[in-house]
Design a protein around this motif. Structure first.
Motif, PDB file in Angstrom:
ATOM      1  N   ALA A 101     -21.400  33.306  22.834  1.00 14.53           N
ATOM      2  CA  ALA A 101     -20.037  34.234  22.647  1.00 14.53           C
ATOM      3  C   ALA A 101     -19.172  33.902  21.376  1.00 14.53           C
ATOM      4  CB  ALA A 101     -19.267  34.065  23.849  1.00 14.53           C
ATOM      5  N   HIS A 102     -19.256  32.462  20.829  1.00 15.52           N
ATOM      6  CA  HIS A 102     -18.021  32.268  19.863  1.00 15.52           C
ATOM      7  C   HIS A 102     -19.037  31.647  18.882  1.00 15.52           C
ATOM      8  CE1 HIS A 102     -15.350  32.341  23.210  1.00 15.52           C
ATOM      9  NE2 HIS A 102     -16.094  31.679  23.824  1.00 15.52           N
ATOM     10  N   HIS A 109     -19.283  32.993  16.042  1.00 17.07           N
ATOM     11  CA  HIS A 109     -18.756  33.487  14.606  1.00 17.07           C
ATOM     12  C   HIS A 109     -17.492  32.890  14.584  1.00 17.07           C
ATOM     13  CE1 HIS A 109     -16.582  35.449  18.166  1.00 17.07           C
ATOM     14  NE2 HIS A 109     -15.554  35.695  17.238  1.00 17.07           N
ATOM     15  N   VAL A 110     -17.127  31.770  15.186  1.00 16.34           N
ATOM     16  CA  VAL A 110     -15.837  31.243  15.242  1.00 16.34           C
ATOM     17  C   VAL A 110     -16.199  29.832  14.193  1.00 16.34           C
ATOM     18  CG1 VAL A 110     -13.984  30.226  15.864  1.00 16.34           C
ATOM     19  CG2 VAL A 110     -14.874  32.087  17.059  1.00 16.34           C
ATOM     20  N   GLY A 116     -13.985  33.508  10.729  1.00 14.83           N
ATOM     21  CA  GLY A 116     -14.508  34.366  12.028  1.00 14.83           C
ATOM     22  C   GLY A 116     -13.269  34.737  12.984  1.00 14.83           C
ATOM     23  N   LEU A 117     -12.119  34.239  12.786  1.00 14.79           N
ATOM     24  CA  LEU A 117     -10.969  34.672  13.406  1.00 14.79           C
ATOM     25  C   LEU A 117     -10.212  35.737  12.808  1.00 14.79           C
ATOM     26  CD1 LEU A 117      -9.706  31.288  14.982  1.00 14.79           C
ATOM     27  CD2 LEU A 117     -10.844  33.134  16.179  1.00 14.79           C
ATOM     28  N   VAL A 118      -9.821  36.464  13.649  1.00 17.99           N
ATOM     29  CA  VAL A 118      -9.010  37.782  13.456  1.00 17.99           C
ATOM     30  C   VAL A 118      -7.629  37.956  14.161  1.00 17.99           C
ATOM     31  CG1 VAL A 118      -8.883  40.484  13.320  1.00 17.99           C
ATOM     32  CG2 VAL A 118     -11.169  39.212  13.215  1.00 17.99           C
ATOM     33  N   PRO A 120      -3.821  36.706  28.128  1.00 18.32           N
ATOM     34  CA  PRO A 120      -4.546  37.416  29.002  1.00 18.32           C
ATOM     35  C   PRO A 120      -6.028  37.266  28.700  1.00 18.32           C
ATOM     36  CG  PRO A 120      -3.392  38.935  27.453  1.00 18.32           C
ATOM     37  CD  PRO A 120      -2.783  37.469  27.280  1.00 18.32           C
ATOM     38  N   GLY A 124      -9.597  37.390  27.380  1.00 21.16           N
ATOM     39  CA  GLY A 124     -10.010  38.019  26.135  1.00 21.16           C
ATOM     40  C   GLY A 124      -9.252  38.117  25.042  1.00 21.16           C
ATOM     41  N   LYS A 132      -8.560  32.741  23.501  1.00 28.01           N
ATOM     42  CA  LYS A 132      -7.899  31.321  23.826  1.00 28.01           C
ATOM     43  C   LYS A 132      -9.111  30.144  23.735  1.00 28.01           C
ATOM     44  CE  LYS A 132      -6.858  32.391  28.054  1.00 28.01           C
ATOM     45  NZ  LYS A 132      -6.962  33.972  28.016  1.00 28.01           N
ATOM     46  N   THR A 133     -10.289  30.582  24.130  1.00 23.89           N
ATOM     47  CA  THR A 133     -11.183  29.664  24.175  1.00 23.89           C
ATOM     48  C   THR A 133     -12.023  29.738  22.811  1.00 23.89           C
ATOM     49  OG1 THR A 133     -11.937  30.378  26.490  1.00 23.89           O
ATOM     50  CG2 THR A 133     -13.618  29.333  25.110  1.00 23.89           C
ATOM     51  N   ALA A 134     -11.890  30.710  22.170  1.00 19.00           N
ATOM     52  CA  ALA A 134     -12.302  31.036  20.657  1.00 19.00           C
ATOM     53  C   ALA A 134     -11.461  29.909  19.685  1.00 19.00           C
ATOM     54  CB  ALA A 134     -12.319  32.213  20.206  1.00 19.00           C
ATOM     55  N   GLU A 173     -10.138  27.231  31.715  1.00 25.97           N
ATOM     56  CA  GLU A 173      -9.938  27.939  33.055  1.00 25.97           C
ATOM     57  C   GLU A 173      -9.246  26.857  33.914  1.00 25.97           C
ATOM     58  OE1 GLU A 173     -11.330  30.898  33.736  1.00 25.97           O
ATOM     59  OE2 GLU A 173     -12.465  30.838  31.828  1.00 25.97           O
ATOM     60  N   ASN A 178      -5.562  31.925  32.194  1.00 23.84           N
ATOM     61  CA  ASN A 178      -5.234  33.439  31.752  1.00 23.84           C
ATOM     62  C   ASN A 178      -4.400  33.995  32.790  1.00 23.84           C
ATOM     63  OD1 ASN A 178      -7.239  33.615  33.877  1.00 23.84           O
ATOM     64  ND2 ASN A 178      -8.677  34.552  32.364  1.00 23.84           N
ATOM     65  N   LEU A 236     -11.849  43.993  25.627  1.00 19.79           N
ATOM     66  CA  LEU A 236     -12.441  43.563  24.330  1.00 19.79           C
ATOM     67  C   LEU A 236     -13.750  43.060  24.720  1.00 19.79           C
ATOM     68  CD1 LEU A 236     -12.806  42.885  21.257  1.00 19.79           C
ATOM     69  CD2 LEU A 236     -11.266  40.758  21.808  1.00 19.79           C
ATOM     70  N   ARG A 237     -13.920  42.047  25.796  1.00 17.72           N
ATOM     71  CA  ARG A 237     -14.987  41.443  26.352  1.00 17.72           C
ATOM     72  C   ARG A 237     -16.241  42.508  26.750  1.00 17.72           C
ATOM     73  NH1 ARG A 237     -13.462  36.950  29.382  1.00 17.72           N
ATOM     74  NH2 ARG A 237     -13.454  35.288  27.652  1.00 17.72           N
TER      75      ARG A 237
HETATM   76  N1  LIG Z   1      -8.993  36.349  17.103  1.00 14.23           N
HETATM   77  C1  LIG Z   1     -10.166  36.516  17.393  1.00 14.23           C
HETATM   78  N2  LIG Z   1     -11.234  36.551  16.223  1.00 14.23           N
HETATM   79  C2  LIG Z   1     -12.384  36.611  16.690  1.00 14.23           C
HETATM   80  N3  LIG Z   1     -12.931  36.774  17.463  1.00 14.23           N
HETATM   81  C3  LIG Z   1     -12.244  36.601  18.902  1.00 14.23           C
HETATM   82  C4  LIG Z   1     -10.889  36.640  18.592  1.00 14.23           C
HETATM   83  N4  LIG Z   1     -10.370  36.515  19.848  1.00 14.23           N
HETATM   84  C5  LIG Z   1     -11.367  36.480  20.763  1.00 14.23           C
HETATM   85  N5  LIG Z   1     -12.529  36.598  19.822  1.00 14.23           N
HETATM   86  C6  LIG Z   1     -13.821  36.933  20.738  1.00 14.23           C
HETATM   87  O1  LIG Z   1     -13.655  37.684  21.698  1.00 14.23           O
HETATM   88  C7  LIG Z   1     -14.340  37.014  22.939  1.00 14.23           C
HETATM   89  C8  LIG Z   1     -13.507  37.010  24.142  1.00 14.23           C
HETATM   90  O2  LIG Z   1     -12.492  35.763  23.788  1.00 14.23           O
HETATM   91  P1  LIG Z   1     -12.323  34.370  24.569  1.00 14.23           P
HETATM   92  O3  LIG Z   1     -13.506  34.156  25.298  1.00 14.23           O
HETATM   93  O4  LIG Z   1     -11.898  33.318  23.577  1.00 14.23           O
HETATM   94  O5  LIG Z   1     -11.193  34.843  25.332  1.00 14.23           O
HETATM   95  P2  LIG Z   1     -10.196  34.012  26.492  1.00 14.23           P
HETATM   96  O6  LIG Z   1      -8.929  34.171  26.105  1.00 14.23           O
HETATM   97  O7  LIG Z   1     -10.836  32.605  26.636  1.00 14.23           O
HETATM   98  O8  LIG Z   1     -10.473  34.603  27.851  1.00 14.23           O
HETATM   99  P3  LIG Z   1     -10.489  34.278  29.270  1.00 14.23           P
HETATM  100  O9  LIG Z   1      -9.198  33.962  29.699  1.00 14.23           O
HETATM  101  O10 LIG Z   1     -11.179  35.349  30.212  1.00 14.23           O
HETATM  102  O11 LIG Z   1     -11.284  33.035  29.457  1.00 14.23           O
HETATM  103  C9  LIG Z   1     -15.145  35.972  22.549  1.00 14.23           C
HETATM  104  O12 LIG Z   1     -16.466  36.270  22.204  1.00 14.23           O
HETATM  105  C10 LIG Z   1     -14.452  35.478  21.299  1.00 14.23           C
HETATM  106  O13 LIG Z   1     -15.242  34.726  20.507  1.00 14.23           O
END
Ligand SMILES: Nc1ncnc2c1ncn2[C@@H]1O[C@H](COP(=O)(O)OP(=O)(O)OP(=O)(O)O)[C@@H](O)[C@H]1O
Ligand SMILES: [Mg+2]
Length: 455
Positions: free
Chosen positions: A17-18, A20-21, A38-40, A71, A73, A76-78, A302, A331, A402-403
């Motif tokens: 899932a990550h 690209h980061v 990789g981050l936007v 919230p 997606g 945060k994890t990224a 989490e 979240n 988004l997810r």
């Molecule tokens: N700013 C960003 N730039 C690029 N990719 C992103 C960005 N934010 C999120 N993503 C991608 O979107 C997907 C969801 O993000 P992520 O898992 O980090 O969300 P989260 O905030 O941890 O959600 P949760 O609370 O459900 O755990 C992942 O694949 C992540 O890599």
């Protein structure tokens, strides 16, 4: 030289899932670029994370905790993973998920403790007396074996060369074993520690660098100075490494024996007593200036999955003298703290813990950012998007989540390929959307047909 039909050995990498980061994507002044590494978007959170990284590197943040709140997606994890990329390999980063603490075999606090210690590094600098140089000669001398008939190695003669000269050493047969283990041959640069006799092969001497056109060898220059000298050796370990290595203590308890034990795999319980012993020893080495503490990062994703017992423990661990930086992610809005009878609290964390956190907020993405993230994900999953296809996915990303939009990319790619299209268009997205529901539509169906389901 000829390279015949060499097939590529690059692994077909699994796309997680990550993947690209690659970092936080900040410029030199610590300002976040709109889209980099990789981050936007999510500029504020990324800049804050950049400051956290700086503070960690300056060792100003040990014993603190940071909460990423936002919230689902919203990245945060990224962002936490981007922090780990920015820190590099020298600073320990230990990721875990809150629910990892629930195991029927191990106590919850034990799991937390272990991860805490994985996040605290120790850089050990030792000045060792060594013999270093390029191997010019390596001759084992055999003699009669007192027991049995086979010949045994009596001693080994090794000549080591440096820029200053050559020295011939007569070595014990046990050292010959480690020479063999390291696969040392004439022309390699090695060093032998004089008090333990352990041998390290550093690489091949660069005089031979043109021997082959293509090879997997590391070349090192001919050492300068004398063959027999003092050399500074640096090693990075975590406290948990030391715990595991010493779970069954064996012989001497100086740092050399401690590290030597590390290479042997075994599984025994790590007791509280053992940890105290290790801490004492570490303290001693720090006082003597041999070792340096490197507080790393413990990332607990989490966090709302932890219960009151764990939170209390966390609190205590943060207060202790050696503590890593703890990064949490949640979240949740205001909800019940697990393990209490109905105490409501923001992010599902008890107030006393919340009070000592720095909170970094992540916001939901706008349409443009959603489109950019989907595009990045599509690139990494090898899907070619039609403009209308990207539009359709973005619409889903905005209206649903988004997810969900990101998860539809691969199935839609398969669908478009099966239908003989060369780019992913809105038809494939729509088909997948009817085959795989998102949480919201599924919930709607449940309420609409509630009497068809079991209660
Ligand atoms: N700013 C960003 N730039 C690029 N990719 C992103 C960005 N934010 C999120 N993503 C991608 O979107 C997907 C969801 O993000 P992520 O898992 O980090 O969300 P989260 O905030 O941890 O959600 P949760 O609370 O459900 O755990 C992942 O694949 C992540 O890599
Ligand atoms: Mg997450």
């Amino acid at each position: 030289m000829k390279i015949e039909d060499v097939t590529s050995t690059t692994k077909a990498q699994r796309v997680a899932a990550h993947t690209h980061v690659k970092g936080l994507g900040l410029d030199e002044d610590g300002k976040a670029k709109q889209s980099a590494a990789g981050l936007v978007g999510q500029l504020n959170a990324r800049e804050a994370a950049g400051l956290v990284v700086d503070l960690i590197k300056m060792k100003k943040l040990a014993g603190r905790a940071v909460l990423l709140a936002g919230p689902p997606g919203s990245g945060k994890t990224a962002i936490a993973l981007a922090i780990s990329h920015e820190l590099g390999t020298k600073v320990p980063f230990c990721p875990m998920v809150g629910s990892e603490v629930y195991s029927s075999e191990v106590k919850k606090t034990e799991v937390l403790m272990e991860n805490f210690r994985r996040a605290i590094g120790l850089r050990i600098k030792e000045v060792k007396e060594v013999y270093e140089g390029e191997v010019m000669e390596l001759t084992p001398f055999e003699g009669d074996n007192p027991v049995g008939y086979a010949k045994a190695i009596q001693h080994v003669e090794v000549s080591l060369k440096t820029a200053k000269g050559v020295k011939k050493l007569k070595l014990d047969p046990t050292i010959y074993e480690s020479i063999q283990k390291e696969r040392v041959s004439v022309g390699d640069v090695i060093y032998i520690e004089s008090n333990t006799g352990s041998v390290r092969r550093m690489g091949r001497c660069d005089v031979y660098a043109t021997e082959f056109d293509l090879e997997a060898e590391e070349y090192v220059p001919l050492p300068k100075g004398d063959v027999h000298k003092k050399k500074e050796v640096v090693q990075d370990v975590t406290l948990h490494d030391l715990d595991v290595a010493n779970a069954r203590p064996q012989g001497g308890n100086d740092i050399v024996a401690m590290l030597g034990a590390m290479t042997k795999p075994k599984k025994t319980e790590i007791t509280e007593k053992l940890r105290r012993e290790i801490d004492k020893m570490v303290d001693r080495y720090i006082d003597q200036g041999i070792a340096e503490l490197v507080p790393g990062v413990l990332f607990i994703d989490e966090i709302q999955m932890l219960d009151l017992e764990c939170f209390t423990y966390l609190h205590r661990a943060l207060e202790s003298q050696i503590s890593p930086i703890v990064v949490l992610a949640s979240n949740r809005g205001t909800c019940e703290v697990r393990g209490t009878d109905g105490i409501q609290s923001p992010h599902g964390l008890p107030m006393d813990l919340l009070n000592r956190l720095l909170i970094i907020r992540t916001d939901p993405y706008n349409r443009e950012e959603t489109a950019q993230i989907i595009q990045i994900r599509a690139d990494i999953e090898g899907a070619k998007l039609e403009e209308a296809g990207l539009e359709a996915l973005t619409e889903i990303g905005v209206s649903s989540s988004l997810r969900y939009a990101v998860q539809l990319i691969t199935p839609a790619k398969l669908h478009s390929r099966v239908s003989g299209l060369d780019a992913l268009g809105p038809e494939s997205v729509d088909t997948m959307r009817t085959l795989f529901l998102d949480a919201r539509s599924s919930a709607r169906i449940l309420t609409e047909h509630s009497n068809a389901y079991m209660k």
